[in-house]
Write a protein that holds these residues in place. Sequence first.
Motif, PDB file in Angstrom:
ATOM      1  N   TRP A  80       0.834  -1.201   0.000  1.00 52.76           N
ATOM      2  CA  TRP A  80       0.000   0.000   0.000  1.00 52.76           C
ATOM      3  C   TRP A  80       0.869   1.251   0.000  1.00 52.76           C
ATOM      4  CZ3 TRP A  80      -5.208  -1.375   0.078  1.00 52.76           C
ATOM      5  CH2 TRP A  80      -5.475  -2.676   0.518  1.00 52.76           C
ATOM      6  N   ARG A  81       0.351   2.294  -0.646  1.00 58.23           N
ATOM      7  CA  ARG A  81       1.005   3.598  -0.607  1.00 58.23           C
ATOM      8  C   ARG A  81       0.395   4.425   0.532  1.00 58.23           C
ATOM      9  NH1 ARG A  81       0.192   3.512  -6.373  1.00 58.23           N
ATOM     10  NH2 ARG A  81      -1.565   4.914  -6.063  1.00 58.23           N
ATOM     11  N   LEU A  82       1.240   5.013   1.346  1.00 60.42           N
ATOM     12  CA  LEU A  82       0.740   5.816   2.456  1.00 60.42           C
ATOM     13  C   LEU A  82       0.365   7.228   2.030  1.00 60.42           C
ATOM     14  CD1 LEU A  82       0.376   4.771   5.359  1.00 60.42           C
ATOM     15  CD2 LEU A  82       1.993   3.402   4.074  1.00 60.42           C
ATOM     16  N   GLN A  83       0.834   7.659   0.865  1.00 55.64           N
ATOM     17  CA  GLN A  83       0.506   9.001   0.409  1.00 55.64           C
ATOM     18  C   GLN A  83      -0.982   9.153   0.111  1.00 55.64           C
ATOM     19  OE1 GLN A  83       2.597  10.207  -3.128  1.00 55.64           O
ATOM     20  NE2 GLN A  83       1.941  12.339  -2.979  1.00 55.64           N
ATOM     21  N   ASP A  84      -1.549   8.106  -0.519  1.00 58.24           N
ATOM     22  CA  ASP A  84      -2.968   8.187  -0.878  1.00 58.24           C
ATOM     23  C   ASP A  84      -3.782   6.996  -0.391  1.00 58.24           C
ATOM     24  OD1 ASP A  84      -2.070   6.178  -2.574  1.00 58.24           O
ATOM     25  OD2 ASP A  84      -2.194   7.389  -4.390  1.00 58.24           O
ATOM     26  N   GLY A  85      -3.132   6.044   0.262  1.00 58.49           N
ATOM     27  CA  GLY A  85      -3.850   4.901   0.809  1.00 58.49           C
ATOM     28  C   GLY A  85      -4.226   3.842  -0.206  1.00 58.49           C
ATOM     29  N   ARG A  86      -3.712   3.933  -1.415  1.00 57.98           N
ATOM     30  CA  ARG A  86      -4.105   3.005  -2.475  1.00 57.98           C
ATOM     31  C   ARG A  86      -3.208   1.769  -2.513  1.00 57.98           C
ATOM     32  NH1 ARG A  86      -5.748   6.758  -7.711  1.00 57.98           N
ATOM     33  NH2 ARG A  86      -7.461   7.892  -6.673  1.00 57.98           N
ATOM     34  N   SER A  87      -3.788   0.686  -3.024  1.00 59.06           N
ATOM     35  CA  SER A  87      -3.053  -0.565  -3.153  1.00 59.06           C
ATOM     36  C   SER A  87      -2.059  -0.480  -4.306  1.00 59.06           C
ATOM     37  CB  SER A  87      -4.018  -1.721  -3.390  1.00 59.06           C
ATOM     38  OG  SER A  87      -3.309  -2.915  -3.685  1.00 59.06           O
ATOM     39  N   GLN A  88      -0.876  -1.032  -4.083  1.00 61.00           N
ATOM     40  CA  GLN A  88       0.145  -1.083  -5.124  1.00 61.00           C
ATOM     41  C   GLN A  88       0.341  -2.496  -5.651  1.00 61.00           C
ATOM     42  OE1 GLN A  88       3.565   1.668  -4.729  1.00 61.00           O
ATOM     43  NE2 GLN A  88       4.864  -0.149  -4.936  1.00 61.00           N
ATOM     44  N   GLY A  89      -0.356  -3.454  -5.073  1.00 57.92           N
ATOM     45  CA  GLY A  89      -0.240  -4.822  -5.558  1.00 57.92           C
ATOM     46  C   GLY A  89      -0.711  -5.839  -4.540  1.00 57.92           C
ATOM     47  N   TYR A  90      -1.201  -6.962  -5.041  1.00 60.27           N
ATOM     48  CA  TYR A  90      -1.687  -8.063  -4.208  1.00 60.27           C
ATOM     49  C   TYR A  90      -1.016  -9.340  -4.687  1.00 60.27           C
ATOM     50  CZ  TYR A  90      -4.932 -11.500  -2.259  1.00 60.27           C
ATOM     51  OH  TYR A  90      -5.485 -12.570  -1.595  1.00 60.27           O
ATOM     52  N   TYR A  91      -0.500 -10.140  -3.770  1.00 60.61           N
ATOM     53  CA  TYR A  91       0.306 -11.304  -4.137  1.00 60.61           C
ATOM     54  C   TYR A  91      -0.099 -12.512  -3.295  1.00 60.61           C
ATOM     55  CZ  TYR A  91       3.150  -7.456  -5.910  1.00 60.61           C
ATOM     56  OH  TYR A  91       3.567  -6.318  -6.551  1.00 60.61           O
ATOM     57  N   SER A  92       0.005 -13.688  -3.892  1.00 61.68           N
ATOM     58  CA  SER A  92      -0.294 -14.926  -3.180  1.00 61.68           C
ATOM     59  C   SER A  92       0.974 -15.747  -3.011  1.00 61.68           C
ATOM     60  CB  SER A  92      -1.341 -15.756  -3.937  1.00 61.68           C
ATOM     61  OG  SER A  92      -0.869 -16.120  -5.219  1.00 61.68           O
ATOM     62  N   LEU A  93       0.987 -16.568  -1.964  1.00 58.77           N
ATOM     63  CA  LEU A  93       2.135 -17.433  -1.658  1.00 58.77           C
ATOM     64  C   LEU A  93       1.630 -18.869  -1.554  1.00 58.77           C
ATOM     65  CD1 LEU A  93       3.669 -15.191   1.126  1.00 58.77           C
ATOM     66  CD2 LEU A  93       4.611 -15.527  -1.156  1.00 58.77           C
ATOM     67  N   PRO A  94       1.526 -19.567  -2.670  1.00 60.98           N
ATOM     68  CA  PRO A  94       0.950 -20.909  -2.651  1.00 60.98           C
ATOM     69  C   PRO A  94       1.857 -21.988  -2.071  1.00 60.98           C
ATOM     70  CG  PRO A  94       1.701 -20.366  -4.858  1.00 60.98           C
ATOM     71  CD  PRO A  94       1.880 -19.124  -4.034  1.00 60.98           C
ATOM     72  N   GLU A  95       3.176 -21.731  -2.031  1.00 60.58           N
ATOM     73  CA  GLU A  95       4.112 -22.793  -1.682  1.00 60.58           C
ATOM     74  C   GLU A  95       4.196 -23.074  -0.184  1.00 60.58           C
ATOM     75  OE1 GLU A  95       7.951 -22.359  -3.465  1.00 60.58           O
ATOM     76  OE2 GLU A  95       7.132 -21.569  -5.317  1.00 60.58           O
ATOM     77  N   SER A  96       4.242 -22.038   0.635  1.00 54.67           N
ATOM     78  CA  SER A  96       4.456 -22.226   2.065  1.00 54.67           C
ATOM     79  C   SER A  96       3.885 -21.048   2.833  1.00 54.67           C
ATOM     80  CB  SER A  96       5.953 -22.356   2.364  1.00 54.67           C
ATOM     81  OG  SER A  96       6.192 -22.487   3.749  1.00 54.67           O
ATOM     82  N   SER A  97       3.516 -21.274   4.085  1.00 56.73           N
ATOM     83  CA  SER A  97       2.924 -20.223   4.899  1.00 56.73           C
ATOM     84  C   SER A  97       3.939 -19.133   5.233  1.00 56.73           C
ATOM     85  CB  SER A  97       2.382 -20.813   6.204  1.00 56.73           C
ATOM     86  OG  SER A  97       1.327 -21.702   5.947  1.00 56.73           O
TER      87      SER A  97
END
Length: 322
Positions: free
Chosen positions: A103-120
């Motif tokens: 997330w960007r703190l300047q405007d509160g917007r998301s900069q990306g979403y990622y998944s981690l399927p291999e391990s917790s």
Amino acid sequence: MIKSAIYLIGICLMLTGCEQSALPGQQIRLAEQGLLSADLASSGKQAIVSSLGQGTVVWDLEQGKERWRWRQSDDQAEFVTLTRFSPDDSHAITASQHTFAIWRLQDGRSQGYYSLPESSLRDAAISADGRMVLIGREDGKAELVDTRTGRRLQFLGHTEQVNTVDLSANGRYALTGGNDYSAYLWDTRTGQVVWRFNHAGRVVMARLDPAGRFAFTADSRQASIWDLKTGKEQSRLQFDHRFEVYTSARFVNDDKWLVTGSPSRQLALWQVSDGSQLQSWRVSPHPKVKPPSAVVYGVALRDNGHLVSASSSGLAETWTIK
């Protein structure tokens, strides 16, 4: 991660005593039901908190009000159990066991979403510009992700679960600690080890100072500050207990001090040069929790010389250094 939170609360119940402490100068209620995770900006002026009742919220602590509410995914079963600012407070990372978002703190917007399927995921850190993300994984791997190019580098030096990670502001160096009784400082361009720091127990906390001069690593019995030029121990924290677990740590005051938080409600200020304790406080517990308990998730030093803490009790509190 939820199991880890329950474990920390259990430790807190065992360690909490009846000693008195100075009262906080200010309190801000961040969540009514307590927090799963929290972090403070290096300035101590903002907080990111996660709770079951309110989700993920960014707070302006100077104004005492919310800035943004973030939703990481539409999956109601995915609780955010990690929140963390970048070193320059420009970005933040929020994470569950199998996903993370930037997330960007300047405007509160998301900069990306990622998944981690291999391990917790066990822990995560983000560089100053929000580009590089370091992940500590349950399978013993530490993984660096360049969110602009997609490049991924896996560090395979650990032989067991990676519990704690930190990343230099420019993303050049990583510090990781795990169940294999070791912490490593390594180069994120090559994956080569710069220093190995040995412990007698599982390393549960690892933090770099902003200037790159020192590292802090801790198991339940040994908490060491290391000189990164020589790789040698600069000092060892001098605590009176048989063991102490740290849930937060930050170098402050031009690296002269280290601030730590623990699951026993303790907020402590230490001298980096010799590991002596300068002062300590007990953060406030949640009023509905018996016996009184709180895990200190976030610590910071404001430019006015006051310490700030954020704890599982749902409170941000300020403290006066004498």
